[in-house]
Scaffold this motif. Structure first.
Motif, mmCIF file in Angstrom:
data_model
loop_
_atom_site.group_PDB
_atom_site.id
_atom_site.type_symbol
_atom_site.label_atom_id
_atom_site.label_comp_id
_atom_site.label_asym_id
_atom_site.label_seq_id
_atom_site.Cartn_x
_atom_site.Cartn_y
_atom_site.Cartn_z
ATOM 1 N N ILE A 8 0.879 -1.177 0.000
ATOM 2 C CA ILE A 8 0.000 0.000 0.000
ATOM 3 C C ILE A 8 0.909 1.217 0.000
ATOM 4 N N VAL A 10 2.822 2.495 -3.418
ATOM 5 C CA VAL A 10 3.883 1.934 -4.271
ATOM 6 C C VAL A 10 4.772 3.069 -4.768
ATOM 7 N N GLY A 11 5.619 3.565 -3.868
ATOM 8 C CA GLY A 11 6.559 4.615 -4.236
ATOM 9 C C GLY A 11 7.978 4.093 -4.093
ATOM 10 N N LEU A 12 8.883 4.976 -3.692
ATOM 11 C CA LEU A 12 10.291 4.577 -3.537
ATOM 12 C C LEU A 12 10.441 3.396 -2.573
ATOM 13 N N SER A 34 -1.989 2.394 -4.677
ATOM 14 C CA SER A 34 -1.612 3.764 -4.319
ATOM 15 C C SER A 34 -2.840 4.616 -4.542
ATOM 16 N N ALA A 39 -0.133 6.602 -10.304
ATOM 17 C CA ALA A 39 0.937 5.851 -9.622
ATOM 18 C C ALA A 39 0.690 4.355 -9.774
ATOM 19 N N ALA A 69 3.475 1.657 2.972
ATOM 20 C CA ALA A 69 4.579 2.602 2.730
ATOM 21 C C ALA A 69 4.021 3.907 2.166
ATOM 22 N N VAL A 70 3.012 4.442 2.854
ATOM 23 C CA VAL A 70 2.441 5.739 2.478
ATOM 24 C C VAL A 70 3.061 6.804 3.388
ATOM 25 N N MET A 72 3.498 9.260 6.423
ATOM 26 C CA MET A 72 3.037 8.918 7.774
ATOM 27 C C MET A 72 1.664 9.491 8.115
ATOM 28 N N VAL A 78 -5.247 4.619 6.252
ATOM 29 C CA VAL A 78 -4.988 3.371 5.517
ATOM 30 C C VAL A 78 -5.229 2.168 6.437
ATOM 31 N N ALA A 124 17.097 3.578 4.579
ATOM 32 C CA ALA A 124 17.614 3.656 3.205
ATOM 33 C C ALA A 124 16.654 4.552 2.451
ATOM 34 N N GLY A 130 7.942 8.247 -5.737
ATOM 35 C CA GLY A 130 7.065 7.667 -6.754
ATOM 36 C C GLY A 130 7.585 6.326 -7.255
#
Ligand code: NAD
Length: 284
Positions: A8, A10-12, A34, A39, A69-70, A72, A78, A124, A130
């Motif tokens: 949930i 889908v970015g970096l 996303s 996206a 991974a949205v 915060m 979510v 990291a 994106g």
């Protein structure tokens, strides 16, 4: 081996986990969601995910592991959307940059299922965002911190630990408060300083002229000011007290440097700069 991973956001960060686990053959299928349709379609076209879901409910319904991974500030909404649709045995984890706020939101949303939630933070990243910023090797030789709490099922923590190890990361467990203090010092405060400096120069009438003479040092220091504004707003508000405490300490230090320059107190400047140089040269 994960049968179905739902990502949930889908970015970096989410996309890089998906690409890494796919490249290691550690997951059968990745389904992604996303908020923006663009996206989702981009992630699908780039092969970051195998299937794009139209809703959070659809994404998590059949998943064994859900990685959130949205930004915060979007986590609690979510989690609330997921909670009614997730399988009870599914393991949920996240990549949020500060942990206390995310844990509070998860505890509230997941109820009895909170034991299946393993809070995590991959140390990291890049200043890009994106799906197109994602790459399979992002986590190799990097650290991932897990901050399980007393209710967290140790079996869930072990599974998430193994998942991250498969990406080539070194996994550590840390107390929540310690994590948030340490990351405020090494990541959150430096971002605030870089945003402030670059934002301050950008407002000057002679900004273009000033930046034309920016050399390597300025480029190094200012790179992180190119990071996503929404993400960093959420981190600042989500790790408020730890960042405020450090800003207070920082103000005291900068005030002393200012006074030393006014007083032409070169000895004090040497003392501060040499201490910093020694730390930088010997520790990393
Ligand atoms: P990103 O902008 O690259 O990706 C975030 C994705 O979430 C986007 O695809 C966006 O469309 C989606 N999204 C935003 N709001 C949403 C919502 N309400 N519902 C569903 N999807 C939504 O950001 P990123 O760099 O991958 O960061 C993701 C998380 O990872 C953040 O919580 C951040 O704190 C954390 N993190 C970032 C870094 C970094 O260096 N970028 C490092 C470690 C952890």
């Amino acid at each position: 081996m994960i049968n179905r991973l739902a990502v949930i956001g889908v970015g970096l960060i989410g996309g890089s986990l998906a690409l890494s686990l796919k490249s290691k053959g550690a997951v059968n299928e990745v389904i992604g969601y996303s908020r923006s349709e663009n996206a989702r379609q981009e992630a699908l076209a780039l092969g970051v995910i195998d299937k794009a879901a139209d809703s959070i409910a659809e994404a998590v319904a059949e998943a064994d592991v859900v990685f959130v991974a949205v930004p915060m500030g979007a986590m609690s909404a979510v989690f609330a959307d997921m909670s009614q649709h997730i399988r009870p045995e599914a393991i949920i984890t996240d990549g949020g940059s500060a942990k206390a706020q995310v844990i509070m939101a998860a505890r509230e949303a997941f109820g009895d299922n909170f034991k299946q939630f393993v809070p995590g933070h991959p140390i990291a990243g890049t200043e890009k965002s994106g799906p197109s910023a994602a790459f399979a090797t992002l986590y190799e030789d990097h650290r991932v911190v897990l901050t399980p709490v007393s209710e967290t099922d140790p079996a869930a923590t072990a599974k998430i630990k193994m998942m991250w190890q498969l990406t080539g990361a070194e996994v550590f467990e840390m107390d929540v408060e310690h994590h948030d203090t340490v990351l405020a010092a090494t990541s959150h405060l430096p971002h605030v300083l870089a945003f402030n400096l670059v934002g301050m120069l950008a407002q000057r009438d002679d900004c273009d002229e000033v930046l034309r003479y920016a050399a390597g040092g300025f480029r190094d220091f200012s790179r992180i000011a190119s990071s996503d504004a929404v993400m960093w707003r959420d981190i600042c508000l989500g790790n408020k007290q730890a960042i405020l405490d450090l800003l207070d300490e920082y103000h005291q230090g900068i005030n002393k440097i200012e006074q030393a320059i006014k007083d032409e107190d070169g000895d004090y400047l040497i003392e501060v700069f040499a201490r910093a140089k020694k730390a930088r040269d010997t520790r990393f």
